[in-house]
Design an enzyme around this catalytic site. Structure first.
Site, PDB file in Angstrom:
ATOM      1  N   HIS A 139       1.039  -1.230   0.061  1.00 48.51           N
ATOM      2  CA  HIS A 139       0.107  -0.172   0.004  1.00 48.51           C
ATOM      3  C   HIS A 139       0.992   1.123  -0.120  1.00 48.51           C
ATOM      4  CE1 HIS A 139      -2.684   3.173   1.328  1.00 48.51           C
ATOM      5  NE2 HIS A 139      -3.749   2.412   0.968  1.00 48.51           N
ATOM      6  N   GLU A 183      -3.852   2.064  -7.536  1.00 44.61           N
ATOM      7  CA  GLU A 183      -4.409   3.388  -6.676  1.00 44.61           C
ATOM      8  C   GLU A 183      -3.570   4.592  -6.817  1.00 44.61           C
ATOM      9  OE1 GLU A 183      -6.523   2.312  -2.836  1.00 44.61           O
ATOM     10  OE2 GLU A 183      -4.296   1.740  -2.494  1.00 44.61           O
TER      11      GLU A 183
HETATM   12  P1  PGA Z   1      -9.358   6.291   0.271  1.00 47.61           P
HETATM   13  O1  PGA Z   1      -8.215   5.613   0.668  1.00 47.61           O
HETATM   14  O2  PGA Z   1     -10.456   5.788  -0.242  1.00 47.61           O
HETATM   15  O3  PGA Z   1      -9.750   6.895   1.545  1.00 47.61           O
HETATM   16  O4  PGA Z   1      -9.039   7.378  -0.638  1.00 47.61           O
HETATM   17  C1  PGA Z   1      -8.093   4.347  -0.310  1.00 47.61           C
HETATM   18  C2  PGA Z   1      -6.736   3.584   0.192  1.00 47.61           C
HETATM   19  O5  PGA Z   1      -5.994   4.061   0.839  1.00 47.61           O
HETATM   20  O6  PGA Z   1      -6.611   2.425  -0.223  1.00 47.61           O
END
Ligand code: PGA
Length: 229
Positions: free
Chosen positions: A86, A150
């Site tokens: 992540h 992401e």
């Molecule tokens: P968020 O975070 O949905 O709060 O933008 C997503 C993540 O960190 O995977």
């Protein structure tokens, strides 16, 4: 649609008790829930239908790794998935460490959800190609793998990329998967909400990775209702 909830370092016993009660009423969909490690046993005991994931896994099997949690330990807790790499961990984890974690998870039959994405808006695929290639290079060709695209600039913000852009990034990730002969499901994460999920869904992603939304129960259950209506 695969929905993964990353609770990050949020919540407490009381909040999770209430949340699990509500989650136990949502029977039709299988969610992958990633609580903080210390609340994993609470989820294991109380959760009826959904699947458990971890927020991280150690690259090592056992021994001198104070504070870390191994893939075997996750299996003991009934955990089937783990986030790996992540962006909030990539701050201090290299592509190489992330690759080792993918191997460690898959060796224990835990499905890694590998997070990849560019740090700044406008970087495009070039900004995270190295993460994708390093992950596919390390991953098993036969065991399941999930990739979560992401864009780091969207995580925790009120911004999100448009569907065309996400579609383009997904195309690049799929082409890399093909090159490495890997069959991966692809999720989108980063400020997913009830307003943008329809257009993000149209990009052909297999699901979403949620942060803030997962802990905000009113908005979360409303979102679920809309996704599956
Ligand atoms: P968020 O975070 O949905 O709060 O933008 C997503 C993540 O960190 O995977």
């Amino acid at each position: 649609m695969l929905i993964v909830c990353n609770y990050k370092m949020n919540g407490n016993l009381n909040l999770y008790s209430k949340l699990i009660k509500q989650l136990n009423k949502v029977e039709g969909t299988k969610l992958i829930l990633c609580p903080p490690f210390v609340y994993m046993s609470q989820f294991k005991r109380q959760l009826k239908f959904h699947l458990l994931g971890a927020q991280d896994v150690s690259a090592f099997d056992e021994g001198k790794s104070t504070g870390q949690i191994s893939a075997h330990m996750l299996i003991d807790m009934g955990c089937k998935y783990t986030l790996v790499g992540h962006s909030e961990r990539r701050v201090f984890e290299s592509d190489e460490i992330v690759a080792q974690k993918i191997v460690a998870a898959q060796k224990s039959d835990i499905i890694p959800i590998v997070c990849v994405g560019e740090t700044d808006r406008g970087m495009g695929y070039a900004g995270f190609k190295h993460q994708v290639e390093s992950a596919f290079n390390a991953a098993s060709k036969t065991k399941p793998l999930i990739v979560a695209y992401e864009p780091v600039w969207a995580i925790g913000s009120n911004q999100s990329p448009d569907a065309d852009y996400v579609g383009e990034m997904i195309k690049n990730i799929k082409a890399a998967a093909q090159k490495y002969n890997i069959d991966a499901k692809i999720l989108y994460g980063g400020n997913v909400n009830q307003h943008n999920f329809k257009s993000l869904k149209s990009t052909g992603v297999d699901g979403f990775l949620l942060g803030r939304l997962s802990i905000d129960s009113d908005r979360f259950f409303e979102f679920l209702r809309r996704v599956y209506e």
